[in-house]
Design a protein around this motif. Structure first.
Motif, short mmCIF file in Angstrom:
data_model
loop_
_atom_site.label_atom_id
_atom_site.label_comp_id
_atom_site.label_asym_id
_atom_site.label_seq_id
_atom_site.Cartn_x
_atom_site.Cartn_y
_atom_site.Cartn_z
N CYS A 119 0.51 -0.81 0.12
CA CYS A 119 -0.23 -0.26 -0.14
C CYS A 119 0.38 1.70 0.20
N ASN A 120 0.49 2.33 -0.66
CA ASN A 120 1.37 3.50 -1.13
C ASN A 120 0.42 4.62 -0.65
N GLY A 121 -0.50 4.10 0.35
CA GLY A 121 -1.54 5.55 0.82
C GLY A 121 -1.85 6.11 0.12
N CYS A 122 -2.13 6.11 -1.52
CA CYS A 122 -2.93 6.62 -2.14
C CYS A 122 -4.63 7.44 -1.83
N GLY A 123 -5.36 6.69 -1.35
CA GLY A 123 -6.58 6.56 -0.96
C GLY A 123 -7.41 6.27 -1.60
N ALA A 124 -7.30 5.85 -3.01
CA ALA A 124 -7.99 5.29 -4.18
C ALA A 124 -9.12 4.31 -3.74
N GLY A 157 -17.29 3.23 2.50
CA GLY A 157 -17.10 3.66 4.02
C GLY A 157 -16.30 2.79 4.96
N ALA A 158 -15.87 1.57 4.78
CA ALA A 158 -15.56 0.46 5.30
C ALA A 158 -14.18 1.07 5.66
N ILE A 159 -12.99 1.12 4.36
CA ILE A 159 -11.70 2.12 4.31
C ILE A 159 -11.42 2.95 5.02
N GLU A 160 -9.88 3.47 4.95
CA GLU A 160 -9.96 4.32 5.36
C GLU A 160 -8.02 4.87 6.09
N ILE A 161 -7.83 5.59 5.56
CA ILE A 161 -6.13 5.64 5.34
C ILE A 161 -5.46 6.46 6.96
N ILE A 162 -4.96 5.64 7.09
CA ILE A 162 -4.41 5.83 8.52
C ILE A 162 -3.05 5.53 8.76
N ASP A 163 -2.11 6.92 9.27
CA ASP A 163 -1.18 6.83 9.46
C ASP A 163 -0.24 6.20 7.72
N GLY A 164 -0.86 6.95 6.77
CA GLY A 164 -0.29 6.61 5.51
C GLY A 164 -0.69 5.63 4.97
N LYS A 165 -1.58 4.86 5.69
CA LYS A 165 -2.12 3.19 4.62
C LYS A 165 -3.11 3.10 4.67
#
Length: 236
Positions: free
Chosen positions: A13-18, A26-34
């Protein structure tokens, strides 16, 4: 219960948020860049997030997980939409300030058609920006139009927009599920009718499907029609 659910490989994972943007639940969030699957009960196991991941960090697995909670997902979506509406009002963003415009011209009058008078009766008109409880929705007839119809069909104002509240969107470019927001608008505002104006291209089917899903979820029985515009500007 054992069921199919997504798995995120943190090393890829590069944390792009796609994936978070693509996850309508809404099950996925970006936390600490992941990317992190924060709500397993929000994951429906359909994998809308998979094709949007540029590093192939998301896959399916069969494992013990809580059942998909559709009611909780719908409630969370509604709360998020309401929170966004409140924030838009608070910040006073010019793009989201609610306005209602009055047009005195009669739809079928020769003067109206020759003058090319705008029949946009409210602002904002983007589905994503319109507050679900805006006063102009009360007892309204809705026109839900694909963005491109305004460019393909020359007489859209006189033939379709006059007397209606117009909402526009593009399911392909917006990459969101409009159905929950439309459900709230239909369910809470005494909407009288819905007209869907779409293009003949397949991606516009997402707009029509979202409206049908919203109507079904709303429990309302109101007139609904779909009108299709060809890419050369004719009604099919």
């Amino acid at each position: 219960m054992i069921r199919k659910i997504i798995k995120i490989d943190e090393s890829r994972c590069n944390g792009c948020g796609a994936c978070a943007d693509a996850c309508h639940e809404g099950a996925i969030e970006i936390i600490d860049g992941k990317a992190v699957l924060t709500r397993e009960d929000y994951c429906d196991g359909l994998g809308d997030c998979l094709p949007n991941c540029p590093t192939d960090a998301i896959s399916f697995e069969e494992r013990e997980a809580p059942a998909y909670d559709e009611a909780a997902v719908l409630s969370a979506k509604q709360k998020k939409a309401q929170k966004q509406d409140i924030e838009n009002f608070r910040t006073g963003c010019p793009g989201t300030q609610v306005r209602k415009m009055e047009h005195s011209e009669i739809k079928n009058s020769p003067a109206h058609k020759s003058a090319g008078v705008s029949q946009l009766g409210q602002w904002p008109c983007q589905i994503k920006l319109a507050p679900v409880n805006a006063p102009y929705f009360s007892g309204a007839e809705l026109l839900i139009a694909a963005d491109c119809t305004a460019y393909a069909y020359a007489n859209i104002h006189a033939d379709f927009m006059a007397g209606k509240v117009t909402l526009i969107g593009c399911p392909k470019l917006d990459s969101v599920d409009y159905s929950e927001k439309l459900r709230s608008i239909i369910q809470n505002n005494g909407i009288k009718s819905v007209t869907v104006l779409r293009m003949e291209v397949p991606c516009c089917g997402g707009l029509e499907a979202a409206v049908k899903k919203a109507l079904q979820a709303s429990g309302k029985s109101i007139p609904c029609q779909t009108v299709t515009v060809s890419i050369d500007g004719n009604i099919l």
